[in-house]
Design a protein around this motif. Structure first.
Motif, PDB file in Angstrom:
ATOM      1  N   TYR A  79       0.747  -1.171  -0.030  1.00 20.65           N
ATOM      2  CA  TYR A  79      -0.002   0.046   0.108  1.00 20.65           C
ATOM      3  C   TYR A  79       1.009   1.150  -0.049  1.00 20.65           C
ATOM      4  O   TYR A  79       0.716   2.192  -0.944  1.00 20.65           O
ATOM      5  N   LEU A  80       1.744   1.358   0.962  1.00 20.61           N
ATOM      6  CA  LEU A  80       2.714   2.562   0.805  1.00 20.61           C
ATOM      7  C   LEU A  80       3.656   2.476  -0.176  1.00 20.61           C
ATOM      8  O   LEU A  80       4.161   3.641  -0.424  1.00 20.61           O
ATOM      9  N   GLY A  81       3.874   1.529  -0.707  1.00 22.13           N
ATOM     10  CA  GLY A  81       4.681   1.592  -2.030  1.00 22.13           C
ATOM     11  C   GLY A  81       4.181   1.868  -3.226  1.00 22.13           C
ATOM     12  O   GLY A  81       4.718   2.160  -4.057  1.00 22.13           O
ATOM     13  N   GLY A  82       2.645   2.168  -3.127  1.00 20.45           N
ATOM     14  CA  GLY A  82       2.061   2.421  -4.442  1.00 20.45           C
ATOM     15  C   GLY A  82       1.834   1.141  -5.349  1.00 20.45           C
ATOM     16  O   GLY A  82       1.386   1.658  -6.308  1.00 20.45           O
ATOM     17  N   THR A  83       2.068   0.108  -4.793  1.00 18.41           N
ATOM     18  CA  THR A  83       2.072  -0.949  -5.837  1.00 18.41           C
ATOM     19  C   THR A  83       0.565  -1.774  -5.861  1.00 18.41           C
ATOM     20  O   THR A  83       0.333  -2.662  -6.766  1.00 18.41           O
ATOM     21  N   GLN A  84      -0.230  -1.304  -4.862  1.00 13.44           N
ATOM     22  CA  GLN A  84      -1.507  -1.988  -4.802  1.00 13.44           C
ATOM     23  C   GLN A  84      -2.426  -0.851  -4.135  1.00 13.44           C
ATOM     24  O   GLN A  84      -2.162  -0.027  -3.227  1.00 13.44           O
ATOM     25  N   ASP A  85      -3.709  -0.788  -4.825  1.00  9.28           N
ATOM     26  CA  ASP A  85      -4.784   0.171  -4.322  1.00  9.28           C
ATOM     27  C   ASP A  85      -4.892  -0.037  -2.762  1.00  9.28           C
ATOM     28  O   ASP A  85      -4.884  -1.193  -2.478  1.00  9.28           O
ATOM     29  N   ILE A  86      -5.126   1.047  -2.229  1.00 12.01           N
ATOM     30  CA  ILE A  86      -5.496   0.818  -0.699  1.00 12.01           C
ATOM     31  C   ILE A  86      -7.029   0.885  -0.423  1.00 12.01           C
ATOM     32  O   ILE A  86      -7.760   1.933  -0.613  1.00 12.01           O
ATOM     33  N   PRO A  87      -7.569  -0.223  -0.006  1.00  4.80           N
ATOM     34  CA  PRO A  87      -8.877  -0.448   0.454  1.00  4.80           C
ATOM     35  C   PRO A  87      -9.196   0.919   1.521  1.00  4.80           C
ATOM     36  O   PRO A  87      -8.275   1.171   2.330  1.00  4.80           O
ATOM     37  N   LEU A  88     -10.345   1.532   1.398  1.00  6.94           N
ATOM     38  CA  LEU A  88     -10.697   2.423   2.372  1.00  6.94           C
ATOM     39  C   LEU A  88     -10.537   2.048   3.686  1.00  6.94           C
ATOM     40  O   LEU A  88     -10.067   2.961   4.567  1.00  6.94           O
ATOM     41  N   PRO A  89     -10.962   0.856   4.274  1.00 10.29           N
ATOM     42  CA  PRO A  89     -10.687   0.498   5.528  1.00 10.29           C
ATOM     43  C   PRO A  89      -9.231   0.587   6.077  1.00 10.29           C
ATOM     44  O   PRO A  89      -8.949   0.864   7.122  1.00 10.29           O
ATOM     45  N   ALA A  90      -8.439   0.065   5.063  1.00 14.55           N
ATOM     46  CA  ALA A  90      -6.993  -0.109   5.334  1.00 14.55           C
ATOM     47  C   ALA A  90      -6.405   1.277   5.505  1.00 14.55           C
ATOM     48  O   ALA A  90      -5.498   1.667   6.283  1.00 14.55           O
ATOM     49  N   PHE A  91      -6.823   2.275   4.475  1.00 14.92           N
ATOM     50  CA  PHE A  91      -6.143   3.734   4.565  1.00 14.92           C
ATOM     51  C   PHE A  91      -6.719   4.165   5.702  1.00 14.92           C
ATOM     52  O   PHE A  91      -5.912   4.900   6.436  1.00 14.92           O
ATOM     53  N   SER A  92      -7.646   4.010   6.196  1.00  6.43           N
ATOM     54  CA  SER A  92      -8.114   4.759   7.764  1.00  6.43           C
ATOM     55  C   SER A  92      -7.525   4.156   8.760  1.00  6.43           C
ATOM     56  O   SER A  92      -6.907   5.030   9.473  1.00  6.43           O
ATOM     57  N   SER A  93      -7.047   2.804   8.796  1.00  7.93           N
ATOM     58  CA  SER A  93      -6.538   2.387   9.810  1.00  7.93           C
ATOM     59  C   SER A  93      -4.990   2.806   9.722  1.00  7.93           C
ATOM     60  O   SER A  93      -4.349   2.920  10.853  1.00  7.93           O
ATOM     61  N   ILE A  94      -4.284   2.833   8.672  1.00  7.07           N
ATOM     62  CA  ILE A  94      -2.991   3.152   8.554  1.00  7.07           C
ATOM     63  C   ILE A  94      -2.955   4.815   8.782  1.00  7.07           C
ATOM     64  O   ILE A  94      -1.943   4.911   9.548  1.00  7.07           O
ATOM     65  N   ALA A  95      -3.690   5.450   8.467  1.00  3.06           N
ATOM     66  CA  ALA A  95      -3.574   7.071   9.018  1.00  3.06           C
ATOM     67  C   ALA A  95      -3.913   7.154  10.417  1.00  3.06           C
ATOM     68  O   ALA A  95      -3.117   7.807  10.851  1.00  3.06           O
TER      69      ALA A  95
END
Length: 81
Positions: A45-61
């Motif tokens: 996700y952070l490498g930009g090689t896979q789309d970040i699903p919204l729940p994962a985006f929220s959790s990472i943020a």
């Protein structure tokens, strides 16, 4: 939004998350643990090689101590400015 602009936005979001990670000195495994994700997923996700699903985006943020809205706004500014 075209496929190209979605890809660019995903990469811009990933870049902003990775930049925040570096700024606060967290490792990918630390983020993964805090966000309840696998380390390889966080790296993709952070490498930009896979789309970040919204729940994962929220959790990472959240793990990075920043609001998803702030990351999204920074990503958009980075794309247009």
């Amino acid at each position: 939004m075209t496929d190209d602009s979605a890809l660019t936005l995903n990469m811009a979001v990933a870049y902003q998350l990775e930049l925040r990670r570096i700024q606060i000195g967290m490792t990918h495994p630390e983020i993964a643990e805090a966000a309840h994700l696998s380390t390889p997923a966080v790296e993709r996700y952070l490498g930009g090689t896979q789309d970040i699903p919204l729940p994962a985006f929220s959790s990472i943020a959240s793990a990075l101590g920043v609001s998803p809205l702030d990351i999204f706004a920074r990503a958009q500014r980075g794309m247009h400015g």
